[in-house]
Enzyme design. Structure first.
Site, PDB file in Angstrom:
ATOM      1  N   TYR A 136       0.846  -1.192   0.000  1.00 59.90           N
ATOM      2  CA  TYR A 136       0.000   0.000   0.000  1.00 59.90           C
ATOM      3  C   TYR A 136       0.886   1.248   0.000  1.00 59.90           C
ATOM      4  O   TYR A 136       0.819   2.085   0.904  1.00 59.90           O
ATOM      5  CB  TYR A 136      -0.909  -0.031   1.226  1.00 59.90           C
ATOM      6  CG  TYR A 136      -2.122   0.888   1.182  1.00 59.90           C
ATOM      7  CD1 TYR A 136      -2.518   1.538   0.020  1.00 59.90           C
ATOM      8  CD2 TYR A 136      -2.878   1.074   2.328  1.00 59.90           C
ATOM      9  CE1 TYR A 136      -3.626   2.353  -0.009  1.00 59.90           C
ATOM     10  CE2 TYR A 136      -3.995   1.897   2.322  1.00 59.90           C
ATOM     11  CZ  TYR A 136      -4.361   2.535   1.158  1.00 59.90           C
ATOM     12  OH  TYR A 136      -5.470   3.364   1.149  1.00 59.90           O
ATOM     13  N   ASP A 173      11.318  -3.002  10.302  1.00 61.36           N
ATOM     14  CA  ASP A 173      10.375  -2.304   9.417  1.00 61.36           C
ATOM     15  C   ASP A 173       9.397  -1.516  10.299  1.00 61.36           C
ATOM     16  O   ASP A 173       8.561  -2.105  10.982  1.00 61.36           O
ATOM     17  CB  ASP A 173       9.628  -3.319   8.545  1.00 61.36           C
ATOM     18  CG  ASP A 173       8.752  -2.662   7.485  1.00 61.36           C
ATOM     19  OD1 ASP A 173       8.560  -1.428   7.531  1.00 61.36           O
ATOM     20  OD2 ASP A 173       8.231  -3.388   6.610  1.00 61.36           O
ATOM     21  N   ILE A 174       9.517  -0.192  10.290  1.00 64.15           N
ATOM     22  CA  ILE A 174       8.650   0.668  11.094  1.00 64.15           C
ATOM     23  C   ILE A 174       7.426   1.038  10.263  1.00 64.15           C
ATOM     24  O   ILE A 174       7.518   1.812   9.328  1.00 64.15           O
ATOM     25  CB  ILE A 174       9.387   1.938  11.561  1.00 64.15           C
ATOM     26  CG1 ILE A 174      10.658   1.577  12.325  1.00 64.15           C
ATOM     27  CG2 ILE A 174       8.465   2.795  12.428  1.00 64.15           C
ATOM     28  CD1 ILE A 174      11.475   2.780  12.778  1.00 64.15           C
ATOM     29  N   GLY A 175       6.293   0.457  10.617  1.00 57.80           N
ATOM     30  CA  GLY A 175       5.075   0.626   9.823  1.00 57.80           C
ATOM     31  C   GLY A 175       5.021  -0.425   8.737  1.00 57.80           C
ATOM     32  O   GLY A 175       4.969  -0.119   7.543  1.00 57.80           O
ATOM     33  N   GLY A 177       2.850  -2.574   7.626  1.00 58.67           N
ATOM     34  CA  GLY A 177       1.687  -2.884   6.815  1.00 58.67           C
ATOM     35  C   GLY A 177       1.362  -4.369   6.839  1.00 58.67           C
ATOM     36  O   GLY A 177       1.410  -5.025   7.886  1.00 58.67           O
ATOM     37  N   GLU A 201      -5.656  -5.812  11.897  1.00 59.81           N
ATOM     38  CA  GLU A 201      -5.897  -6.600  10.688  1.00 59.81           C
ATOM     39  C   GLU A 201      -4.589  -6.867   9.946  1.00 59.81           C
ATOM     40  O   GLU A 201      -4.362  -7.971   9.452  1.00 59.81           O
ATOM     41  CB  GLU A 201      -6.884  -5.866   9.778  1.00 59.81           C
ATOM     42  CG  GLU A 201      -8.299  -5.810  10.303  1.00 59.81           C
ATOM     43  CD  GLU A 201      -9.033  -7.133  10.163  1.00 59.81           C
ATOM     44  OE1 GLU A 201      -8.805  -7.837   9.162  1.00 59.81           O
ATOM     45  OE2 GLU A 201      -9.816  -7.470  11.063  1.00 59.81           O
ATOM     46  N   GLN A 202      -3.731  -5.861   9.851  1.00 63.84           N
ATOM     47  CA  GLN A 202      -2.460  -6.054   9.166  1.00 63.84           C
ATOM     48  C   GLN A 202      -1.591  -7.077   9.886  1.00 63.84           C
ATOM     49  O   GLN A 202      -1.014  -7.968   9.252  1.00 63.84           O
ATOM     50  CB  GLN A 202      -1.721  -4.717   9.062  1.00 63.84           C
ATOM     51  CG  GLN A 202      -2.324  -3.747   8.075  1.00 63.84           C
ATOM     52  CD  GLN A 202      -1.545  -2.446   7.989  1.00 63.84           C
ATOM     53  OE1 GLN A 202      -0.823  -2.073   8.912  1.00 63.84           O
ATOM     54  NE2 GLN A 202      -1.708  -1.726   6.886  1.00 63.84           N
ATOM     55  N   CYS A 359      -6.149  12.115  -5.278  1.00 63.25           N
ATOM     56  CA  CYS A 359      -4.721  11.948  -5.014  1.00 63.25           C
ATOM     57  C   CYS A 359      -3.939  11.723  -6.306  1.00 63.25           C
ATOM     58  O   CYS A 359      -2.831  12.260  -6.477  1.00 63.25           O
ATOM     59  CB  CYS A 359      -4.489  10.802  -4.038  1.00 63.25           C
ATOM     60  SG  CYS A 359      -5.017  11.163  -2.340  1.00 63.25           S
TER      61      CYS A 359
END
Length: 388
Positions: A136, A173-175, A177, A201-202, A359
């Site tokens: 994402y 890995d910061i964030g 996903g 959920e991730q 976007c």
């Protein structure tokens, strides 16, 4: 002001509506015109809301069905290239700007809100939109990718090569996903990874999908990280598409966390959307309906956060690649919509369409950027070279 040619005078029955129509005309957008990027009004009050509330009013009027546009992406490309967003400054924006300035809208308590509101919409929903890797963030199309899946694989591999991953390295890995980077790095480069996310959920999805790999997924705020909790300093850190949630009052804290978790000879790759102006404030429609508490950084704000902690080895902008990424997500979303229509409803469909296409138009207009920063603590001896 008289209505520009091509407008329906019947709907422009007040001076403010005529002014908004004239403003749109400067961007070559006609009210009730017949071109794909023209605005087709179903309720003239949509113009009133746009004038009174800026993009918040414009977006909520679209969600309510008050206006339509065949090509929203082109509509926003025209609007933003003409900088019309800077022309409409509703009174509510001043209060929003004051809140951003005075309060930490991304503190530890509020940091979990975006996980529940956005990333926990459902793994089936995101799988239908994002593709096989569930990545994402912006794909990398410049290497000749033929489709979204290839562009995402190219982006993940670019990150791995910039970090110089080698078998046996430990990576944070910061964030993280849904684990796309960690899975790719473990499968292709033989590394071990720890990832943190604020989405239940991730975390659940990633733990199940990558159960056979040396990967650990934690439901955790990044501020809780330190070297001891990681079993010692890590060799590399990646943060892909998470820094947009950190907030300007926490940029320095993020860099301090990365610094204390990293080996002295390690590298950090920060992949983030960025804005062109330091003093701009988060878009109120995006903040309310898509990413609560989001705050895009500027180059200057990131530079301030790095000061004295890291050397910037490389800064790579491929923001134009977010346009085809978003258009591919939109195509997948529309194709899959019949599966989700009953549960989510037409208002959600219009909201999500507005999000993705506005976007795309913003990146196409170069109003938004996508940066990859490559950082070291004290500078790579002899200098770092971007991989071909």
């Amino acid at each position: 002001m008289s209505a520009p040619a091509g407008h329906d005078d019947a709907v422009l029955d007040t001076a403010p509506r005529q002014w908004v129509a004239g403003l749109l005309g400067r961007a070559d957008i006609r009210v009730n015109g017949d071109r794909p990027w023209d605005m087709r009004l179903h309720d003239p009050a949509a113009l009133d809301r746009a004038l009174a509330e800026g993009n918040l009013g414009l977006g909520e009027a679209y969600m309510a069905g008050a206006w339509d546009c065949e090509r929203l992406d082109v509509f926003f490309e025209h609007l933003l290239r003409a900088h019309l967003d800077r022309e409409v400054q509703p009174a509510q924006l001043a209060w929003h700007a004051l809140q951003v300035k005075l309060f930490n809208r991304q503190n530890r308590r509020r940091a979990w809100q975006v996980g529940k509101a956005h990333y926990d919409l459902g793994n089936d929903f995101y799988a239908a939109m994002l593709g096989p890797r569930m990545a994402y963030s912006c794909g990398y199309w410049q290497g000749g990718a033929a489709d979204l899946a290839q562009a995402q694989e190219a982006k993940l591999d670019l990150v791995c090569r910039k970090l110089g991953l080698q078998p046996g390295m430990r990576v944070l890995d910061i964030g993280c996903g849904w684990g796309s980077f960690m899975g790719h790095a473990a499968e292709r480069y033989g590394v071990r990874c720890i990832g943190v996310t604020v989405s239940e959920e991730q975390a659940a999805y990633a733990q199940q999908r990558y159960a056979g790999l040396p990967l650990e997924f934690r439901l955790q705020d990044y501020r809780q990280l330190d070297a001891d909790a990681l079993g010692g300093p890590v060799d590399r850190i990646a943060s892909i598409g998470m820094f947009e949630h950190v907030g300007r009052r926490n940029h320095r804290r993020f860099m301090e966390v990365a610094h204390r978790c990293l080996r002295d000879d390690g590298l950090v790759l920060l992949h983030t959307i960025g804005k062109n102006r330091r003093k701009s404030v988060p878009d109120r429609w995006i903040d309310r309906h898509i990413f609560p508490n989001g705050d895009l950084p500027s180059i200057g704000q990131i530079g301030d956060a790095l000061d004295g902690l890291f050397v910037c080895e490389d800064l790579h902008n491929f923001g134009a690649d977010y346009d085809p990424t978003l258009m591919a997500w939109h195509a997948s979303f529309e194709a899959a919509w019949p599966r989700f229509a009953g549960a989510l409803g037409e208002t959600f469909r219009r909201k999500w369409r507005y999000y993705l296409l506005s976007c795309a138009g913003a990146f196409r207009a170069r109003e938004l950027q996508l940066w990859q920063w490559l950082l070291s603590k004290d500078g790579v001896p002899g200098g770092w070279r971007r991989p071909a």
